[in-house]
Structures are given as C-alpha cells and as structure tokens.
Scaffold this active site. Sequence first.
Site, PDB file in Angstrom:
ATOM      1  N   THR A  15      16.387  32.408  88.357  1.00 26.75           N
ATOM      2  CA  THR A  15      16.598  34.319  88.666  1.00 26.75           C
ATOM      3  C   THR A  15      17.810  33.994  86.969  1.00 26.75           C
ATOM      4  OG1 THR A  15      17.881  34.097  90.548  1.00 26.75           O
ATOM      5  CG2 THR A  15      18.600  35.052  88.910  1.00 26.75           C
ATOM      6  N   SER A  62      13.251  27.974  92.694  1.00 28.68           N
ATOM      7  CA  SER A  62      13.778  27.251  93.017  1.00 28.68           C
ATOM      8  C   SER A  62      14.162  26.746  94.389  1.00 28.68           C
ATOM      9  CB  SER A  62      14.974  26.612  92.724  1.00 28.68           C
ATOM     10  OG  SER A  62      16.786  26.837  93.715  1.00 28.68           O
ATOM     11  N   ASP A  96      19.475  28.978  93.857  1.00 25.93           N
ATOM     12  CA  ASP A  96      19.351  28.715  95.699  1.00 25.93           C
ATOM     13  C   ASP A  96      18.949  26.949  96.176  1.00 25.93           C
ATOM     14  OD1 ASP A  96      19.267  30.964  95.754  1.00 25.93           O
ATOM     15  OD2 ASP A  96      17.308  31.436  96.493  1.00 25.93           O
TER      16      ASP A  96
HETATM   17  C1  SIN Z   1      18.372  31.963  91.665  1.00 27.20           C
HETATM   18  O1  SIN Z   1      18.385  31.652  90.639  1.00 27.20           O
HETATM   19  O2  SIN Z   1      20.105  32.806  91.836  1.00 27.20           O
HETATM   20  C2  SIN Z   1      17.821  32.311  92.803  1.00 27.20           C
HETATM   21  C3  SIN Z   1      16.552  32.734  92.559  1.00 27.20           C
HETATM   22  C4  SIN Z   1      16.050  30.385  92.131  1.00 27.20           C
HETATM   23  O3  SIN Z   1      17.118  29.928  93.304  1.00 27.20           O
HETATM   24  O4  SIN Z   1      15.335  29.786  91.989  1.00 27.20           O
END
Ligand code: SIN
Length: 332
Positions: A15, A62, A96
């Site tokens: 994110t 992730s 994540d």
């Molecule tokens: C995030 O980064 O908050 C969610 C998406 C991910 O883990 O890549």
Amino acid sequence: MSQLPRVVILATGGTIAGASANPASSARYQAATVPVTTLLAAVPALQSVARVEAEQVAQVDSKDMVFSLWSTLAARVQYWSVQPDVAGIVITHGTDTLEETAMFLQLTQACPVPVVLTAAMRPSTSLSADGPLNLLDAVRVAAHPDACGKGVLVVLNQQIHAARDVVKAHTSAVDAFVSVPCGPLGFVQDELVRIARAPVRSGMAPLPVPQHWPDVEIIASYAQPGRIVVDALVGAGVRGLVIAAAGNGSVHETLVAALRDAVAAGVAVVRSSRTGAGHVAIPPVVDPVCGTFVSAADLNPYKARVLLLLALAQDPGLASDPERLQGLFASS
Ligand code: SIN
C-alpha cells in the site's frame, strides 16, 4: 563537511506504493503500482538525511508473497549489506504479511548493517498518506548508529519494532502495528531516533535461506473440528504443521488424535496460540497429552511457521526429534 550516510531502499510494493483515483478514499485503491522513484520524489527531506539509492525488487501486494521473492530479497540484503559504504538498508513492503517477511529476514540475515522494513496503511495518493513519513523515519533509523546490532527492525507510525515481536493488529488504522509482549524498542520523532532496549532473543545464528522449501501449513483448533484437514495434509506429504491452538496451546481432542497420527507419520507438529499474546506452556497446563507437540513459545502461528519452514529445510531430521525442535523454538 562529512558525507551523508548511504542508505539503500529495496522496494517490494504494498500500500505504501498504492494509488487511488480518489484521494479521499483510504480503503479503495490498487496496492503495488507506484514505482519507488516516485515514492522517493515525494519525500524531498530524504536528501538531508542520507544519500539514498533505490532498487525495485518487486511490485506485489504482500498477500501474494512467495518464497522465491523472500529468497531474492535475502540475496539483495546480503549483497548491499557488505558494500563498503552502505550504512543501512530499508525495505518497503505491504503491511499484510510484513511480520512474516520481517521474521524470515531476522532468522536468515546476519545484518552487519541495520535492515529496516517499513510500509503504509494508506495509499500514496491518500489525503493523509502515512507512507512518506514512515519512509523518512525508516531511513533515519537505518542510518543511525544505535540501530546497529539490533537485528531486523520495523518502523511505522513513529515506532521502532523488533522483527520477532511485531504484528499487524488492525485492519485499517495507521497505528495497526504492535509489539507483543514488551512493546516497541523505541521511537523516531523528527531527527531524534531513540532505541530504549535491545530485542529479546536476537542472538541465534542465522539459518540458511532454503534451496528447497518444505511444505509447512497452519491449522486451527476450534469447536468441533474435523480431522479431515490434518489427514488430507499428511496424505499430501506435509512436513510440518503449526496449530493455532486455543488459549495456552490447548488442542481439541479430535485434532489431538489426528495430530498424534501425523507425528507417527514423521510430521513435525508445533502448538502456537490463537490468542495473540502470551507464551505457550511446555508441557501444556490443561492437556498434558499435547506434550508430544512442540510449543512455539511466544511466536504467533505465522511467525512459528516461518521458523519451522527454515528449521525443517536445514534439518529434515528435526521432524522426528521434538526435543531438539523444542530447543530451537525455546531459543529463537
Ligand atoms: C498494505 O500494504 O497495507 C496492504 C497490501 C499489502 O500488504 O501489500
């Protein structure tokens, strides 16, 4: 005037590299789309903290993390950490599964220079994006001498966490990351980097990054579980099972029966707790029959799985030697 420290950023997506057509939305966006060069350009203050250079190692959400990317990341960390003038390494990652990647790197890397993971809960286009400050703080920590010898660190929301302890504990809040049981190691506030204590149990020798990854899965104990999943996994050749057990590592009697058969078939079985905090007793206080299953100590099921993966990859014989495996979990 002395030169600024050189810090390398390894970008993997998440994110922090997310984008949305609507800046007012922090939940509807596409993760892992913005290149690391754009993320760096959004934080001009980096130029007064370090000589930063970046490598786009991957661009993934992730949730889709795979072992091959862990191996690539480990190789890039190893490469950069022995370059003569590199002071530290920052890894941008999705939130994540950050706690799993951090645990993997903690268990496999010698870290001659600080290795710091960072991330963001809001996409880079958000009205109140948290990524830019997290990135700046991560570089500040990676360049700071007090971060040396502290193992793999995680910096978000102005806090500095140890890789072994940190977990994501909220779906969307910017303070989603907490460290159990003792809290963060320190904090960052502008130029001030304060690391108040050393991580617990960071003295274990690094385990090798596997060439071949054993099949290790996680199952849970809950009201009236069937044994169908355990039996199917054992039938499919699983090498290790981590149980997200109830309370203090207690496992439903139906699963105990299935897991004892799994142990007899040469599968390593490790009890962790689904509670989110605390130490799983050795032997179990409530159900001594579970004593044949190794305790994950205070590692949650996801971190326990990472250790079991690496341990079984290095020494498959551990599956039939619960005492030695218990020793590893007790000291990791
Ligand atoms: C995030 O980064 O908050 C969610 C998406 C991910 O883990 O890549």
